[in-house]
Design a protein around this motif. Sequence first.
Motif, PDB file in Angstrom:
ATOM      1  N   TRP A 142      -1.866   2.190  -3.517  1.00  0.00           N
ATOM      2  CA  TRP A 142      -0.929   1.793  -4.797  1.00  0.00           C
ATOM      3  C   TRP A 142      -1.950   1.781  -5.892  1.00  0.00           C
ATOM      4  O   TRP A 142      -2.093   2.457  -7.159  1.00  0.00           O
ATOM      5  CB  TRP A 142      -0.397   0.445  -4.902  1.00  0.00           C
ATOM      6  CG  TRP A 142       0.098  -0.123  -6.244  1.00  0.00           C
ATOM      7  CD1 TRP A 142       1.108   0.040  -6.686  1.00  0.00           C
ATOM      8  CD2 TRP A 142      -0.987  -1.056  -6.946  1.00  0.00           C
ATOM      9  NE1 TRP A 142       1.123  -0.678  -7.914  1.00  0.00           N
ATOM     10  CE2 TRP A 142       0.151  -1.204  -8.236  1.00  0.00           C
ATOM     11  CE3 TRP A 142      -2.123  -1.483  -7.071  1.00  0.00           C
ATOM     12  CZ2 TRP A 142      -0.237  -1.883  -9.248  1.00  0.00           C
ATOM     13  CZ3 TRP A 142      -2.363  -2.441  -8.004  1.00  0.00           C
ATOM     14  CH2 TRP A 142      -1.668  -2.553  -9.020  1.00  0.00           C
TER      15      TRP A 142
ATOM     16  N   PRO B 155       1.457   7.438  -3.232  1.00  0.00           N
ATOM     17  CA  PRO B 155       2.839   6.856  -2.433  1.00  0.00           C
ATOM     18  C   PRO B 155       2.348   6.519  -1.167  1.00  0.00           C
ATOM     19  O   PRO B 155       1.519   6.994  -0.322  1.00  0.00           O
ATOM     20  CB  PRO B 155       3.851   8.011  -2.429  1.00  0.00           C
ATOM     21  CG  PRO B 155       3.463   8.885  -3.484  1.00  0.00           C
ATOM     22  CD  PRO B 155       1.714   8.727  -3.446  1.00  0.00           C
ATOM     23  N   CYS B 156       2.612   5.332  -0.647  1.00  0.00           N
ATOM     24  CA  CYS B 156       2.512   4.645   0.697  1.00  0.00           C
ATOM     25  C   CYS B 156       3.866   4.191   1.537  1.00  0.00           C
ATOM     26  O   CYS B 156       4.500   3.522   0.663  1.00  0.00           O
ATOM     27  CB  CYS B 156       1.479   3.733   0.464  1.00  0.00           C
ATOM     28  SG  CYS B 156       1.058   3.078   2.235  1.00  0.00           S
ATOM     29  N   GLU B 157       3.950   4.494   2.905  1.00  0.00           N
ATOM     30  CA  GLU B 157       5.077   4.040   3.415  1.00  0.00           C
ATOM     31  C   GLU B 157       4.975   3.772   4.633  1.00  0.00           C
ATOM     32  O   GLU B 157       4.003   4.283   5.206  1.00  0.00           O
ATOM     33  CB  GLU B 157       6.204   5.092   3.112  1.00  0.00           C
ATOM     34  CG  GLU B 157       5.941   6.227   3.910  1.00  0.00           C
ATOM     35  CD  GLU B 157       7.244   7.348   3.461  1.00  0.00           C
ATOM     36  OE1 GLU B 157       8.317   6.758   4.434  1.00  0.00           O
ATOM     37  OE2 GLU B 157       7.047   8.105   3.000  1.00  0.00           O
ATOM     38  N   SER B 158       5.662   2.830   5.165  1.00  0.00           N
ATOM     39  CA  SER B 158       5.557   2.396   6.802  1.00  0.00           C
ATOM     40  C   SER B 158       6.673   3.119   7.539  1.00  0.00           C
ATOM     41  O   SER B 158       7.739   3.451   6.815  1.00  0.00           O
ATOM     42  CB  SER B 158       5.369   0.944   6.807  1.00  0.00           C
ATOM     43  OG  SER B 158       6.544   0.385   6.659  1.00  0.00           O
ATOM     44  N   VAL B 159       6.487   3.472   8.661  1.00  0.00           N
ATOM     45  CA  VAL B 159       7.620   4.269   9.521  1.00  0.00           C
ATOM     46  C   VAL B 159       7.357   3.529  10.701  1.00  0.00           C
ATOM     47  O   VAL B 159       6.510   3.052  11.222  1.00  0.00           O
ATOM     48  CB  VAL B 159       7.518   5.837   9.562  1.00  0.00           C
ATOM     49  CG1 VAL B 159       7.632   6.400   8.246  1.00  0.00           C
ATOM     50  CG2 VAL B 159       6.192   6.109  10.149  1.00  0.00           C
TER      51      VAL B 159
ATOM     52  N   GLY C 251      -1.772  -0.731   1.912  1.00  0.00           N
ATOM     53  CA  GLY C 251      -0.739  -0.365   0.571  1.00  0.00           C
ATOM     54  C   GLY C 251      -1.503  -0.803  -0.537  1.00  0.00           C
ATOM     55  O   GLY C 251      -1.376  -0.007  -1.661  1.00  0.00           O
TER      56      GLY C 251
ATOM     57  N   ARG D 245       0.059  11.538   0.000  1.00  0.00           N
ATOM     58  CA  ARG D 245       0.988  10.576   0.479  1.00  0.00           C
ATOM     59  C   ARG D 245       0.104   9.971   1.761  1.00  0.00           C
ATOM     60  O   ARG D 245      -0.191  10.456   2.583  1.00  0.00           O
ATOM     61  CB  ARG D 245       2.412  11.029   0.977  1.00  0.00           C
ATOM     62  CG  ARG D 245       3.216  10.141   1.385  1.00  0.00           C
ATOM     63  CD  ARG D 245       4.730  10.606   1.589  1.00  0.00           C
ATOM     64  NE  ARG D 245       4.844  11.180   2.971  1.00  0.00           N
ATOM     65  CZ  ARG D 245       5.720  11.520   3.519  1.00  0.00           C
ATOM     66  NH1 ARG D 245       7.223  11.469   3.213  1.00  0.00           N
ATOM     67  NH2 ARG D 245       5.775  11.898   4.893  1.00  0.00           N
TER      68      ARG D 245
ATOM     69  N   VAL E 170       1.263   7.610   5.117  1.00  0.00           N
ATOM     70  CA  VAL E 170       2.369   7.078   5.903  1.00  0.00           C
ATOM     71  C   VAL E 170       1.618   6.430   7.370  1.00  0.00           C
ATOM     72  O   VAL E 170       0.598   6.964   7.868  1.00  0.00           O
ATOM     73  CB  VAL E 170       3.166   8.303   6.496  1.00  0.00           C
ATOM     74  CG1 VAL E 170       4.235   7.791   7.514  1.00  0.00           C
ATOM     75  CG2 VAL E 170       3.818   9.155   5.606  1.00  0.00           C
TER      76      VAL E 170
END
Length: 103
Positions: free
Chosen positions: A85, A90-94, A81, A52, A54
């Motif tokens: 992909w 999986p890639c997410e911003s926080v 991103g 993952r 982040v």
Amino acid sequence: LDLATTFGWCVGAPDARPCHGSVRLAGQGRPARYAALYDWLDDALQVHTVARVVFEAPLVRADFRSADATMLVLGLAEHLGFWAWDRGIPCESVASGTARKAV
């Protein structure tokens, strides 16, 4: 990841001591820095198991030095991103505070 021309990174399992460091993206102009980001990410993927990604959400503020700086940080996030992909990661911003508390 804390994205910028010089960015910080950290990788590891939740129950283990993480590896971390910083990288300066070489090159003149945004396209060269995006290419340097891809190169670094591909190299990191060869060394580390990545389940993952982040990253700290870019903060676009009125006091940014230029439109170019704004476009760079937003572009780095978008290219990251896409890279994730394209590899099925999986890639997410926080939010900044969330990222700092996790480290």
